[in-house]
Design a protein around this motif. Structure first.
Motif, PDB file in Angstrom:
ATOM      1  N   THR A   1      14.344   1.504  13.520  1.00 14.82           N
ATOM      2  CA  THR A   1      12.980   1.168  13.946  1.00 14.82           C
ATOM      3  C   THR A   1      11.987   2.227  13.482  1.00 14.82           C
ATOM      4  O   THR A   1      10.926   1.905  12.937  1.00 14.82           O
ATOM      5  CB  THR A   1      12.931   1.032  15.480  1.00 14.82           C
ATOM      6  N   ALA A   2      12.331   3.497  13.695  1.00 16.91           N
ATOM      7  CA  ALA A   2      11.430   4.580  13.289  1.00 16.91           C
ATOM      8  C   ALA A   2      11.180   4.561  11.791  1.00 16.91           C
ATOM      9  O   ALA A   2      10.044   4.752  11.335  1.00 16.91           O
ATOM     10  CB  ALA A   2      12.022   5.927  13.706  1.00 16.91           C
ATOM     11  N   ALA A   3      12.232   4.318  11.000  1.00 15.81           N
ATOM     12  CA  ALA A   3      12.088   4.320   9.545  1.00 15.81           C
ATOM     13  C   ALA A   3      11.292   3.122   9.049  1.00 15.81           C
ATOM     14  O   ALA A   3      10.451   3.252   8.150  1.00 15.81           O
ATOM     15  CB  ALA A   3      13.472   4.336   8.892  1.00 15.81           C
ATOM     16  N   ILE A   4      11.538   1.951   9.606  1.00 17.10           N
ATOM     17  CA  ILE A   4      10.812   0.746   9.174  1.00 17.10           C
ATOM     18  C   ILE A   4       9.324   0.869   9.477  1.00 17.10           C
ATOM     19  O   ILE A   4       8.466   0.546   8.648  1.00 17.10           O
ATOM     20  CB  ILE A   4      11.407  -0.512   9.846  1.00 17.10           C
ATOM     21  N   VAL A   5       9.006   1.340  10.673  1.00 15.90           N
ATOM     22  CA  VAL A   5       7.598   1.513  11.056  1.00 15.90           C
ATOM     23  C   VAL A   5       6.934   2.573  10.178  1.00 15.90           C
ATOM     24  O   VAL A   5       5.815   2.380   9.675  1.00 15.90           O
ATOM     25  CB  VAL A   5       7.487   1.899  12.549  1.00 15.90           C
ATOM     26  N   ALA A   6       7.610   3.695   9.980  1.00 19.48           N
ATOM     27  CA  ALA A   6       7.048   4.777   9.171  1.00 19.48           C
ATOM     28  C   ALA A   6       6.820   4.329   7.735  1.00 19.48           C
ATOM     29  O   ALA A   6       5.804   4.675   7.115  1.00 19.48           O
ATOM     30  CB  ALA A   6       7.969   5.989   9.208  1.00 19.48           C
ATOM     31  N   ALA A   7       7.756   3.560   7.187  1.00 21.86           N
ATOM     32  CA  ALA A   7       7.620   3.090   5.805  1.00 21.86           C
ATOM     33  C   ALA A   7       6.416   2.173   5.637  1.00 21.86           C
ATOM     34  O   ALA A   7       5.643   2.298   4.679  1.00 21.86           O
ATOM     35  CB  ALA A   7       8.898   2.371   5.367  1.00 21.86           C
ATOM     36  N   ALA A   8       6.235   1.251   6.571  1.00 20.54           N
ATOM     37  CA  ALA A   8       5.098   0.334   6.496  1.00 20.54           C
ATOM     38  C   ALA A   8       3.781   1.084   6.610  1.00 20.54           C
ATOM     39  O   ALA A   8       2.804   0.785   5.904  1.00 20.54           O
ATOM     40  CB  ALA A   8       5.208  -0.716   7.601  1.00 20.54           C
ATOM     41  N   CYS A   9       3.745   2.068   7.487  1.00 25.53           N
ATOM     42  CA  CYS A   9       2.544   2.896   7.668  1.00 25.53           C
ATOM     43  C   CYS A   9       2.286   3.755   6.438  1.00 25.53           C
ATOM     44  O   CYS A   9       1.160   3.823   5.932  1.00 25.53           O
ATOM     45  CB  CYS A   9       2.733   3.755   8.912  1.00 25.53           C
ATOM     46  N   PHE A  10       3.326   4.406   5.947  1.00 27.16           N
ATOM     47  CA  PHE A  10       3.187   5.326   4.818  1.00 27.16           C
ATOM     48  C   PHE A  10       2.754   4.584   3.552  1.00 27.16           C
ATOM     49  O   PHE A  10       1.950   5.105   2.767  1.00 27.16           O
ATOM     50  CB  PHE A  10       4.512   6.043   4.575  1.00 27.16           C
ATOM     51  N   GLY A  11       3.241   3.381   3.361  1.00 29.14           N
ATOM     52  CA  GLY A  11       2.848   2.605   2.187  1.00 29.14           C
ATOM     53  C   GLY A  11       1.351   2.352   2.142  1.00 29.14           C
ATOM     54  O   GLY A  11       0.705   2.503   1.101  1.00 29.14           O
ATOM     55  N   ARG A  12       0.783   1.996   3.287  1.00 27.36           N
ATOM     56  CA  ARG A  12      -0.677   1.766   3.328  1.00 27.36           C
ATOM     57  C   ARG A  12      -1.449   3.066   3.128  1.00 27.36           C
ATOM     58  O   ARG A  12      -2.528   3.070   2.535  1.00 27.36           O
ATOM     59  CB  ARG A  12      -1.066   1.133   4.658  1.00 27.36           C
ATOM     60  N   LEU A  13      -0.890   4.187   3.588  1.00 29.16           N
ATOM     61  CA  LEU A  13      -1.537   5.476   3.356  1.00 29.16           C
ATOM     62  C   LEU A  13      -1.571   5.805   1.867  1.00 29.16           C
ATOM     63  O   LEU A  13      -2.576   6.328   1.367  1.00 29.16           O
ATOM     64  CB  LEU A  13      -0.795   6.572   4.123  1.00 29.16           C
ATOM     65  N   ILE A  14      -0.504   5.496   1.150  1.00 34.10           N
ATOM     66  CA  ILE A  14      -0.466   5.735  -0.293  1.00 34.10           C
ATOM     67  C   ILE A  14      -1.545   4.915  -0.996  1.00 34.10           C
ATOM     68  O   ILE A  14      -2.192   5.391  -1.938  1.00 34.10           O
ATOM     69  CB  ILE A  14       0.926   5.392  -0.854  1.00 34.10           C
ATOM     70  N   ALA A  15      -1.751   3.681  -0.538  1.00 37.28           N
ATOM     71  CA  ALA A  15      -2.803   2.849  -1.135  1.00 37.28           C
ATOM     72  C   ALA A  15      -4.174   3.483  -0.934  1.00 37.28           C
ATOM     73  O   ALA A  15      -5.009   3.500  -1.853  1.00 37.28           O
ATOM     74  CB  ALA A  15      -2.766   1.446  -0.530  1.00 37.28           C
ATOM     75  N   VAL A  16      -4.437   4.017   0.253  1.00 39.83           N
ATOM     76  CA  VAL A  16      -5.721   4.676   0.519  1.00 39.83           C
ATOM     77  C   VAL A  16      -5.866   5.925  -0.351  1.00 39.83           C
ATOM     78  O   VAL A  16      -6.942   6.198  -0.899  1.00 39.83           O
ATOM     79  CB  VAL A  16      -5.861   5.037   2.011  1.00 39.83           C
ATOM     80  N   ALA A  17      -4.777   6.678  -0.490  1.00 34.20           N
ATOM     81  CA  ALA A  17      -4.819   7.876  -1.332  1.00 34.20           C
ATOM     82  C   ALA A  17      -5.149   7.511  -2.772  1.00 34.20           C
ATOM     83  O   ALA A  17      -5.916   8.213  -3.446  1.00 34.20           O
ATOM     84  CB  ALA A  17      -3.481   8.610  -1.257  1.00 34.20           C
ATOM     85  N   LEU A  18      -4.588   6.404  -3.259  1.00 28.38           N
ATOM     86  CA  LEU A  18      -4.885   5.971  -4.626  1.00 28.38           C
ATOM     87  C   LEU A  18      -6.355   5.596  -4.769  1.00 28.38           C
ATOM     88  O   LEU A  18      -6.987   5.897  -5.789  1.00 28.38           O
ATOM     89  CB  LEU A  18      -3.991   4.789  -5.006  1.00 28.38           C
ATOM     90  N   MET A  19      -6.909   4.951  -3.751  1.00 30.96           N
ATOM     91  CA  MET A  19      -8.337   4.621  -3.782  1.00 30.96           C
ATOM     92  C   MET A  19      -9.181   5.889  -3.923  1.00 30.96           C
ATOM     93  O   MET A  19     -10.224   5.878  -4.580  1.00 30.96           O
ATOM     94  CB  MET A  19      -8.754   3.900  -2.499  1.00 30.96           C
ATOM     95  N   ALA A  20      -8.735   6.964  -3.276  1.00 31.94           N
ATOM     96  CA  ALA A  20      -9.522   8.201  -3.260  1.00 31.94           C
ATOM     97  C   ALA A  20      -9.473   8.956  -4.580  1.00 31.94           C
ATOM     98  O   ALA A  20     -10.378   9.748  -4.869  1.00 31.94           O
ATOM     99  CB  ALA A  20      -9.037   9.106  -2.133  1.00 31.94           C
ATOM    100  N   ILE A  21      -8.427   8.716  -5.397  1.00 34.12           N
ATOM    101  CA  ILE A  21      -8.277   9.518  -6.618  1.00 34.12           C
ATOM    102  C   ILE A  21      -8.460   8.728  -7.911  1.00 34.12           C
ATOM    103  O   ILE A  21      -8.511   9.320  -8.987  1.00 34.12           O
ATOM    104  CB  ILE A  21      -6.900  10.221  -6.656  1.00 34.12           C
ATOM    105  N   VAL A  22      -8.564   7.406  -7.794  1.00 34.36           N
ATOM    106  CA  VAL A  22      -8.751   6.575  -8.999  1.00 34.36           C
ATOM    107  C   VAL A  22      -9.913   5.617  -8.764  1.00 34.36           C
ATOM    108  O   VAL A  22      -9.919   4.873  -7.782  1.00 34.36           O
ATOM    109  CB  VAL A  22      -7.478   5.766  -9.347  1.00 34.36           C
ATOM    110  N   ARG A  23     -10.872   5.644  -9.668  1.00 32.73           N
ATOM    111  CA  ARG A  23     -12.029   4.762  -9.506  1.00 32.73           C
ATOM    112  C   ARG A  23     -11.627   3.308  -9.757  1.00 32.73           C
ATOM    113  O   ARG A  23     -10.704   3.027 -10.541  1.00 32.73           O
ATOM    114  CB  ARG A  23     -13.140   5.168 -10.480  1.00 32.73           C
TER     115      ARG A  23
END
Length: 256
Positions: free
Chosen positions: A144-166
């Motif tokens: 449960t902890a890993a599945i939740v963390a993975a789903a959360c972390f994936g969306r964080l990576i998308a936001v990080a990409l928005m911040a560094i690539v126009r």
């Protein structure tokens, strides 16, 4: 801007969950709220991960993991509208079959799925399914902890990409992602904290490795996008989110 608008617009944007209260917003409020909603994407990801984990663990108590995991992924796909899976297929089609920048951008806009997209999506979903099956073979709380963390972390990576690539292209997507900066990324990190907290407590060293690998992935992916199309698109962001999810799941299952 009403305080409740950004998180609820994030929920509405990333899932198919009805959020009727957002109909009270004016067009200008909705547009500005969606820009601010980006920082709440990881928390919505954690919510999606919670649903997936609960269904997977519950189904796993009645059927083998190889049956329980597809059931959980079906429920998740219904909840999200297969939002990121569609992006993965479009990304593979475009970057696999496109030679010029115009080719890549044209193919990404095409709703049809070609051989690159079909194979890429099959492998990505198959890998995620296999990793989740491994998790269900162990302790339910760890899975449960890993599945939740993975789903959360994936969306964080998308936001990080928005911040560094126009962004490239035009329309609302460009208006939203084009205004993501350091402040939004910091908010996204803060809203990611609840989703990764349990995994951090259980596996702090693994999470450090996940972050390090994700940073290397972002550096490589940024260079690829700038070289091939000069920026990012919604499909690229969806692919990055799925990749982030897989990175954490790979780390969570390594050696187990």
């Amino acid at each position: 801007m009403r305080w409740w608008a950004p998180p609820l617009l994030a929920l509405q944007f990333l899932t198919r969950i009805p959020v009727p209260i957002t109909a009270r917003l004016s067009a200008a409020e909705a547009r500005e709220g969606l820009i601010r909603a980006v920082g709440w994407f990881p928390l919505v990801g954690a919510l999606v991960g919670c649903v997936t984990a609960v269904v997977a663990v519950a189904a796993g108590s009645m059927w083998p993991a190889i049956v329980a995991v597809p059931i959980a992924l079906i429920v998740e796909a219904r909840m999200t509208g297969a939002f990121h899976e569609d992006a993965v297929a479009d990304f593979y089609d475009a970057f696999g079959g496109g030679y010029t920048t115009d080719d890549v951008l044209r193919i990404m806009k095409d709703s049809r799925v070609g051989s690159y997209g079909a194979l890429g999506l099959l492998l990505a979903v198959g890998l995620r399914m296999g990793l989740t099956v491994v998790l269900l073979g162990g302790e339910a709380w760890y899975a449960t902890a890993a599945i939740v963390a993975a789903a959360c972390f994936g969306r964080l990576i998308a936001v990080a990409l928005m911040a560094i690539v126009r962004p490239v292209g035009s329309g609302l997507g460009k208006d939203v992602t084009g205004r993501v900066g350091g402040a939004t990324l910091m908010l996204a990190i803060a809203t990611a904290a609840p989703g990764v907290a349990a995994f951090l407590l259980l596996e702090p060293l693994r999470l450090i490795v996940v972050v390090a690998v994700a940073l290397m992935f972002l550096g490589w992916f940024r260079a690829l996008l700038l070289r091939r199309i000069g920026g990012s698109t919604g499909d690229c962001l969806g692919f990055a989110a799925y990749a982030g999810q897989l990175i954490l799941l790979l780390a969570a299952t390594a050696g187990r």
